[in-house]
Design a protein around this motif. Sequence first.
Motif, PDB file in Angstrom:
ATOM      1  N   ARG A 382       0.799  -1.229   0.000  1.00 20.15           N
ATOM      2  CA  ARG A 382       0.000   0.000   0.000  1.00 20.15           C
ATOM      3  C   ARG A 382       0.830   1.276   0.000  1.00 20.15           C
ATOM      4  NH1 ARG A 382      -5.496  -1.401   3.463  1.00 20.15           N
ATOM      5  NH2 ARG A 382      -5.894  -3.387   2.405  1.00 20.15           N
ATOM      6  N   ARG A 385       0.604   4.266  -3.071  1.00 20.69           N
ATOM      7  CA  ARG A 385      -0.663   4.957  -3.319  1.00 20.69           C
ATOM      8  C   ARG A 385      -0.549   6.465  -3.408  1.00 20.69           C
ATOM      9  NH1 ARG A 385      -5.010   1.456   0.364  1.00 20.69           N
ATOM     10  NH2 ARG A 385      -4.966  -0.391  -0.995  1.00 20.69           N
ATOM     11  N   TYR A 387       0.702   9.182  -0.889  1.00 20.65           N
ATOM     12  CA  TYR A 387       0.113   9.758   0.319  1.00 20.65           C
ATOM     13  C   TYR A 387       0.422  11.247   0.433  1.00 20.65           C
ATOM     14  CZ  TYR A 387      -0.698   4.982   1.923  1.00 20.65           C
ATOM     15  OH  TYR A 387      -1.129   3.691   2.032  1.00 20.65           O
ATOM     16  N   LYS A 435      -6.360   7.027   2.942  1.00 25.21           N
ATOM     17  CA  LYS A 435      -5.614   6.532   1.784  1.00 25.21           C
ATOM     18  C   LYS A 435      -5.119   5.111   2.041  1.00 25.21           C
ATOM     19  CE  LYS A 435      -4.055   7.584  -2.357  1.00 25.21           C
ATOM     20  NZ  LYS A 435      -4.969   7.898  -3.448  1.00 25.21           N
ATOM     21  N   TYR A 436      -4.643   4.863   3.253  1.00 25.79           N
ATOM     22  CA  TYR A 436      -4.087   3.551   3.593  1.00 25.79           C
ATOM     23  C   TYR A 436      -5.174   2.477   3.630  1.00 25.79           C
ATOM     24  CZ  TYR A 436      -1.647  -0.110   6.184  1.00 25.79           C
ATOM     25  OH  TYR A 436      -1.102  -1.307   6.571  1.00 25.79           O
ATOM     26  N   TYR A 438      -8.582   2.748   2.567  1.00 23.54           N
ATOM     27  CA  TYR A 438      -9.595   2.706   1.505  1.00 23.54           C
ATOM     28  C   TYR A 438      -9.082   3.165   0.142  1.00 23.54           C
ATOM     29  CZ  TYR A 438     -12.877   2.140   5.376  1.00 23.54           C
ATOM     30  OH  TYR A 438     -13.538   1.676   6.485  1.00 23.54           O
ATOM     31  N   ASN A 439      -7.844   3.638   0.106  1.00 21.80           N
ATOM     32  CA  ASN A 439      -7.268   4.179  -1.136  1.00 21.80           C
ATOM     33  C   ASN A 439      -8.105   5.323  -1.692  1.00 21.80           C
ATOM     34  OD1 ASN A 439      -5.349   4.443  -3.114  1.00 21.80           O
ATOM     35  ND2 ASN A 439      -6.105   2.755  -4.383  1.00 21.80           N
ATOM     36  N   ASP A 441      -8.841   9.788  -1.214  1.00 23.77           N
ATOM     37  CA  ASP A 441      -8.320  11.049  -0.676  1.00 23.77           C
ATOM     38  C   ASP A 441      -9.450  12.070  -0.686  1.00 23.77           C
ATOM     39  OD1 ASP A 441      -6.751  13.057   0.306  1.00 23.77           O
ATOM     40  OD2 ASP A 441      -5.659  13.427  -1.559  1.00 23.77           O
ATOM     41  N   TYR A 486     -16.216   8.448  -5.307  1.00 17.63           N
ATOM     42  CA  TYR A 486     -15.485   7.321  -5.907  1.00 17.63           C
ATOM     43  C   TYR A 486     -16.438   6.276  -6.470  1.00 17.63           C
ATOM     44  CZ  TYR A 486     -11.227   9.225  -3.936  1.00 17.63           C
ATOM     45  OH  TYR A 486     -10.161  10.047  -3.651  1.00 17.63           O
ATOM     46  N   ILE A 490     -15.145   0.766  -4.695  1.00 17.30           N
ATOM     47  CA  ILE A 490     -14.263   1.317  -3.661  1.00 17.30           C
ATOM     48  C   ILE A 490     -15.021   1.542  -2.345  1.00 17.30           C
ATOM     49  CG2 ILE A 490     -12.909   3.346  -2.989  1.00 17.30           C
ATOM     50  CD1 ILE A 490     -11.992   3.567  -5.898  1.00 17.30           C
ATOM     51  N   ASP A 513     -15.024  -4.313  -2.757  1.00 15.96           N
ATOM     52  CA  ASP A 513     -13.721  -3.690  -2.921  1.00 15.96           C
ATOM     53  C   ASP A 513     -12.650  -4.727  -2.566  1.00 15.96           C
ATOM     54  OD1 ASP A 513     -11.356  -2.261  -2.710  1.00 15.96           O
ATOM     55  OD2 ASP A 513     -12.228  -0.588  -1.599  1.00 15.96           O
ATOM     56  N   ASP A 515      -9.700  -4.462  -1.779  1.00 19.32           N
ATOM     57  CA  ASP A 515      -8.762  -4.031  -0.738  1.00 19.32           C
ATOM     58  C   ASP A 515      -9.338  -4.140   0.662  1.00 19.32           C
ATOM     59  OD1 ASP A 515      -6.656  -3.456  -2.412  1.00 19.32           O
ATOM     60  OD2 ASP A 515      -7.218  -1.361  -2.689  1.00 19.32           O
TER      61      ASP A 515
END
Length: 556
Positions: A382, A385, A387, A435-436, A438-439, A441, A486, A490, A513, A515
């Motif tokens: 991760r 991505r 950050y 971000k970590y 759910y990816n 911003d 999004y 996601i 999702d 992730d």
Amino acid sequence: MERKIKYRDGLAKISVLSFAGKKVETPNIAIVVNPNKLIISPEELEKQFKAEILITNAYIISKTPTLREKAKHEKLHRMLNFHGAIMTDSGAYQMYSRGIKDIDPEAVVKFQVEIGSDVITPLDCFVLPRDSRKEAEDKVDETIRRVVSSKNLIPSEREYIIPLQGGTHIDLRVKSAMALRNMGNIYAIGGLAPLLMSYNYKEICDIIIAIKKTIPDKIIHAFGAGHPMIFSLLAFLGCDLFDSAMYSIAAAQDRYLTAFGTLKLREIEEFPCSCPVCVKYTPQELLETDKKERTELLARHNLFVTFEELKIVKEAIKNQELLNLLQLRARSHPRFLEALILLLRKHSTWLEKFEPISKNTPLKYAGVEFWLRPEIARIRLRMSRGYPGKHVFIKGLGVVPVAILRTYPLKQLKESKILAEDSQSPLEVMRQLLKYYYNVDITGFKAVKQDDKVTCVFKNTVIGHIDSTGFPKLTDEGFKILISIYKPPIGRIIVKTQPITGKVYGRQVEDFDPDLRPGQIAAVVDKNDRFLFKAEILIPPCEFQYYPNEIVAMAI
């Protein structure tokens, strides 16, 4: 067969299997019983050692006239005086170890049915490590043919073991699993004994992982893998059942089993065990008993340590610290540790999918393999991505965003607390954590820190919190904002039908999702992307499809 899963830790599961009126909690070992050479009676195995499942050899019984007639007349449970589940082997190992050729594949299956076996094994063709590619392929094809042709001989109330052969040819193992994937519930990995005897743990890991990737929803039995030293490895790889006569074979050779390997009785000065045998006798006193009594006493010790290690493994799964235990056990043998390091190096990014987002137990450092663990692999995966905000350098990981030092498992590092308390704005913390996890911003909100809690507000509406665990907890409004920005999937679990009382079953899931991980909070939406509620994920999303009747997420 019904399977109820009680606890999970990565691929490992504590489950209760219900079949033929019996219940077996896995992971478990089927103790090998030879009616011709009973060292410990099945009745005692059940009463004193709490054995839930035995395995006996149908070929040996069929070739011993008195046993054959008794088994036909009384059936196995009465003959052995055992009330738990009984599995029967077909004689494939005898064909390998003794060179026996006169076993009829159809007759041995019919005989297992006749004598009342709960779990029946067809006659597979044992692939040896030394077999050529052509020999291995021919044996795999013949095993597949026998499994298919014997299937209609098995009553519906009995379980049918599906043996998977292929030796060290991984593609043949996969071929066998693919060809037979719809034949039954329990799939047994055959041909492991020669690899175990030569400490070829690397090949064993590769074989089991390949099969787990091919048939992830099946119960896996490891034939002939019964040394307590490797129980943690087998469970970590997703094996549910194993069997072995190791307890009696070792006893007959004056060998003493431990969770860290096998010792020679004559070389022991103090027993490292407090079982009834080891409390009553010193090693010297045991050596002075006659051979028959000594064999029985050693077999008892070997069984005590076998079942003790099984309990230790189960407790580790329950507490989600199986890999911590495995790291210790792997130091029993250099090739064991080498295999673990190679296993994690090759497969951690896949194993990470089954790991929860957080655990209540810390990761334990035992050596270099710590930095290869699936939980650490997740962090590395991760880091690409992009950050916002501040970053720091952590030895073993490189440059990471400061906010994730608040999260599992990095928060256990001593330097994490110091670095995480560095002057970082609450807004920056929330953006990095979103971000970590759910990816995403999300901007345009305000974040205020009070004590150890960060509260995020968007247009006078609270959209989320960060508590002392370092996990971002979005409110309903927070998830609605995420959904509006999004595209699916996601942050979402997409369902086909409206869940009742906030319970999402595997059969209801349309998409998710990739992730998301167990323990994480997700937005549950319908096919029109309409927000229904937020829910905690209970099992790895990659397994949703395999458990249609299990609750996979629960509203919070």
